[in-house]
Each structure stands twice: as C-alpha cells, then as structure tokens.
Design a protein around this motif. Sequence first.
Motif, PDB file in Angstrom:
ATOM      1  N   PRO A  45       0.759  -1.106  -0.102  1.00 28.23           N
ATOM      2  CA  PRO A  45       0.051   0.044   0.060  1.00 28.23           C
ATOM      3  C   PRO A  45       0.848   1.232  -0.007  1.00 28.23           C
ATOM      4  O   PRO A  45       0.627   2.180  -0.799  1.00 28.23           O
ATOM      5  N   ARG A  46       1.832   1.314   0.797  1.00 22.63           N
ATOM      6  CA  ARG A  46       3.026   2.487   0.573  1.00 22.63           C
ATOM      7  C   ARG A  46       3.480   2.791  -0.665  1.00 22.63           C
ATOM      8  O   ARG A  46       3.687   3.712  -1.037  1.00 22.63           O
ATOM      9  N   LEU A  47       3.955   1.582  -1.253  1.00 18.83           N
ATOM     10  CA  LEU A  47       4.445   1.659  -2.365  1.00 18.83           C
ATOM     11  C   LEU A  47       3.721   2.052  -3.516  1.00 18.83           C
ATOM     12  O   LEU A  47       3.859   3.047  -4.402  1.00 18.83           O
ATOM     13  N   SER A  48       2.482   1.697  -3.411  1.00 14.56           N
ATOM     14  CA  SER A  48       1.365   2.104  -4.288  1.00 14.56           C
ATOM     15  C   SER A  48       1.028   3.937  -4.227  1.00 14.56           C
ATOM     16  O   SER A  48       0.889   4.350  -5.426  1.00 14.56           O
ATOM     17  N   ARG A  49       0.950   3.938  -3.057  1.00 11.08           N
ATOM     18  CA  ARG A  49       0.706   5.533  -2.883  1.00 11.08           C
ATOM     19  C   ARG A  49       2.115   6.290  -3.418  1.00 11.08           C
ATOM     20  O   ARG A  49       1.717   7.511  -3.929  1.00 11.08           O
ATOM     21  N   SER A  50       3.278   5.977  -2.951  1.00 10.38           N
ATOM     22  CA  SER A  50       4.297   6.604  -3.646  1.00 10.38           C
ATOM     23  C   SER A  50       4.630   6.866  -4.925  1.00 10.38           C
ATOM     24  O   SER A  50       5.033   7.863  -5.328  1.00 10.38           O
ATOM     25  N   ALA A  51       3.818   5.876  -5.841  1.00 12.78           N
ATOM     26  CA  ALA A  51       3.956   5.955  -7.047  1.00 12.78           C
ATOM     27  C   ALA A  51       2.866   7.063  -7.853  1.00 12.78           C
ATOM     28  O   ALA A  51       2.758   7.138  -8.959  1.00 12.78           O
ATOM     29  N   ASN A  52       2.044   7.561  -6.782  1.00 12.64           N
ATOM     30  CA  ASN A  52       0.924   8.509  -7.355  1.00 12.64           C
ATOM     31  C   ASN A  52       1.832   9.658  -8.157  1.00 12.64           C
ATOM     32  O   ASN A  52       2.697  10.261  -7.681  1.00 12.64           O
ATOM     33  N   HIS A  53       1.271  10.052  -9.314  1.00 11.63           N
ATOM     34  CA  HIS A  53       1.621  11.171 -10.137  1.00 11.63           C
ATOM     35  C   HIS A  53       3.001  10.830 -10.455  1.00 11.63           C
ATOM     36  O   HIS A  53       3.780  11.977 -10.716  1.00 11.63           O
ATOM     37  N   GLY A  54       3.806   9.761 -10.462  1.00  8.18           N
ATOM     38  CA  GLY A  54       5.171   9.341 -11.191  1.00  8.18           C
ATOM     39  C   GLY A  54       5.989   9.972  -9.939  1.00  8.18           C
ATOM     40  O   GLY A  54       7.411   9.641 -10.460  1.00  8.18           O
TER      41      GLY A  54
END
Length: 497
Positions: free
Chosen positions: A45-54
């Motif tokens: 989940p943290r990795l998914s959020r960190s990839a927001n907007h590249g």
Amino acid sequence: MTPDVDLTLPVPGPHRVRRALLSLDSDLFEFAAERRWPGAGPVLPRLSRSANHGMLWLAVATAMAAGRTPRARRAAARGMASLGLASLTINTVGKRSVRRPRPGLDAVPLSRRLKRQPITTSFPSGHAASAAAFATGVALESPGWGAVVAPVAFSVAMSRVYTGVHFPSDVLAGAALGAGAAFAVRGLVPPPVTAAPATGPGCAAPALADGAGLVLVADTDTGGADRVRAVREALPGAEVVTCPPWEVRTALEKAAARARVLGVCGDDGTVNAAAGIALRHGLPLAVLPGGSPGRFAQDLGLTRAGDLVGAVRRGEATRVDVGRFRSGDREGVFLNSCGLGVHPDLVRERDRWSEWVGEWPAGMLAALRVLRAGHRPMTARVNGRERPLWLLSAENGAHERTGIAAGHRLDLADGLLDVRVVHGGSQPSGRLLAAAAAGRLSRSPVHAAVRTDRLRLSDVEPGTLLAHDGEVTEVSGEVTLDKLPGALTVYRPLPVN
C-alpha cells in the motif's frame, strides 16, 4: 441408418468470450483479495501511494542521475520520457476509451485498502503503465539499471490489485501500454551507438610538432578541463585561452587574428561559432571534445585529447561540408543541423535544462514539454508549394536514421542536406510519433525525407524561429538552405589503410 454425429465444438460468439474473460478477471481479483501475501501488508500500500503522479519514479531517476555516469543519466532520462508518453496516452485516450468501473472492495481486507480511493475509471491502470514504461525505458538504455528497477516496477503494478483498485486485466493492459510507450520513445530517439567515424577526403594541414601556432579557446562551462590540460602538456607551444560561454565568441575572434590554427573546446554551439570564424579567416579548425563530446566531434572520430594531439602533430586533416542558411540580411552556418517548426522550441527547452541535468536528459525533457504544449503548425512554401509543417529539419550530410532523430553521419563531404519534414495536422505529438514509427521509410502520410543540395522556403511568417547547432535566430520571408562543399579544413586522425 445412424445419422452422422457432429463432433465439432460450437464457436462461442464475441459476447460470450467477453463475458468469460470478465468472469475470469473477477475470479482472479477475488482470489488475490482472499489470498494472504506474506510481508506485503506493510509494503505494497505504501509503495502504491508513493507512485502517485510518478513521484516514486522521479525520485528513482534523480538518484540514478546523481551518480553522474553518462549511461545512468541517459537511462533515467529515457525512463522519464517513456513514463511521460505513457501518462499522456493514458489520460488522453486510455481512460476515455473503456469506462470500466472500479472493482468492489467487499472481498478486500480493510488493512489493504487505500485511504483515498481513485475516482477515475479502472481500465487501464495508470500506475502499471507508468511503472512498465519507466522500467522498460531504463532497461533499453541500461540493462543493469533495468534489472534493479524491474522488481520495484513489478511490485507497484501488483500493488494495484493487492489494494483492490484494479482488476488484473487493468494492470496487464497498462503494463503493455507502458512498455509500448518505451519502445515508441526508442524509435523517436534511438540509443547512442558506437559507429565508425564518418568518411571524408583527407587533406594537408599545418603539422605543429609542439603546437606552436595553435590557439585553443575553451568554454569553461562545458567540461573537458582534463582534456585541455592534456593538450597543454602534449603541445607546450600551443596557446590556451579559457573563458565563460558569454566571452567565447569574442575570444575566438581575437584568437583567429593571431593563429595559424584555430582550436575550440566546447559543445556543438561553441564549435559552430568557431567554424564560422575559421571560415571567414581561412584557418583550419582543431576541435577538442568537451566533457561530453558533441555530434561533430564524434563523427570526426575525436573522443580523446590524444586523437586531436596526434592529428595536429602529423598535420592530418579532412575537408568537410558546411551547411548555410540565408534569410534577408541574416546568414549563418551549421555543421550538424538546422530546423524550423517545433525544432527551435526543442532547442530552447533543452538549453533551459541542460545545465542542471546534462545535454541528453535535457533533450528528452524538452521533447516531453513540447509534445504536451499547444502548438500550431507553421506555414511556408517549400520549393514553391505551400505546406503546413510541424517540423522541418535539415542535417548537414546524409545520416543513417531510425525514427525522426538523426543517427550516424555517413560522409562529411557528400554535398547533401538530409531533410526530414513532419506535415501539419491536428496534434504534433501523434504526428511526431507516427514519423518515428515509420523508421527508415522515406515517406508516409505524415512525414517525408529527402536528400538534396538546396532547399528554398518562402512566405515564412515574421518571427519564425530557426535553430542551427543549438543557436536560435528569427527568420521571415524567404529562407534558403544550401551547402558550402568542402569549405572547412578540420584536423582528424586519418584511418590507417
């Protein structure tokens, strides 16, 4: 009599196939939701959020570029360029073509769900597209860095199913689109390749055993201090002048007044200025590659200080063609290329970034910004025929091509301009990419390539920008591009037979 038995299976219709695939997609999603993924809870989940907007990939690219190895910087730039194209395609075409609702979250444990759920349509996955585009772009330039980035990209893509915001098919489609974007960028700007120096007729030039008579002007902002030092040591009779870029042209003019041989160390724009001055004074030119050897130095086969030192000592040189443009009272020369349309915008954007991230990454960033900006095609009469144009680029000499970017120069004195035109249309990005996809084809509905010794444009709008070897000037009315065959003598090591 027993009737014949038809043993062939009925062929399902397209709607049945679609329903079967959607059912399989939902079953895979529920299977993933119900399955325990050891160790994934604190990470995905943290990795998914960190990839927001590249943002994750921007941080990775920054870390790669910080290493200051040219290949890592090129890989980072290619990864970001691929990501940019994938994001542009997803936001303009992908999300609007299939308006699929997000999966239901009933089967997804509460601990896995994102705090803020996406509100866009589900197909395809933008996160998976960005991850695949970045990883593929990096791998196409540097397989080593690609191997490092690939597990992170795979984890980001899988996190979208793990957190319940995408079906598996959304992720697969996004990953395929992202990888395709990386290959499209490679078609537009191929990776640099090691190629044999361009051919050219050998000629005599002053042989300066200790360098006496050579005045070398070095731009301090383009690197190459170690190469300048090597020339000082190997040619103690040479005079070396170092100066910042805003003083280079004045220094070159002064040097030409007292030199037998005019030398220059800098980028392609600096070399272009030296070539024009050497032509006016009738002097041979000695090009010392800077921190990152420019196109002209590479085509000459000059990659090290020793290459130039040996040629100067032995008096080895070649005669090269010089490209020329004329428009009213404006006239200039180019050793590499000149262009109109979006070409000058690419040059200006590149120059804004090159000081911070380097020449090649700056060029990739410039291409992304120009493709995303709103442009209208220029209009001009080309050899008497009116045309709307997105881009007109003329290379000094025939080049091998893969896409719309120039590749390796074949001959330094072939008397030809290698012209590439991208015709006007509704969107420059689509047409530029179509031209890239056409590769070596000389013609397509959106672009054309021709080799000629002269090109005339008329009715060019006032204020139209023309870029030549990194410099930008305004032209209007009639613009003529032609060649000065074999006009410049340049030192280079001659091939051994």
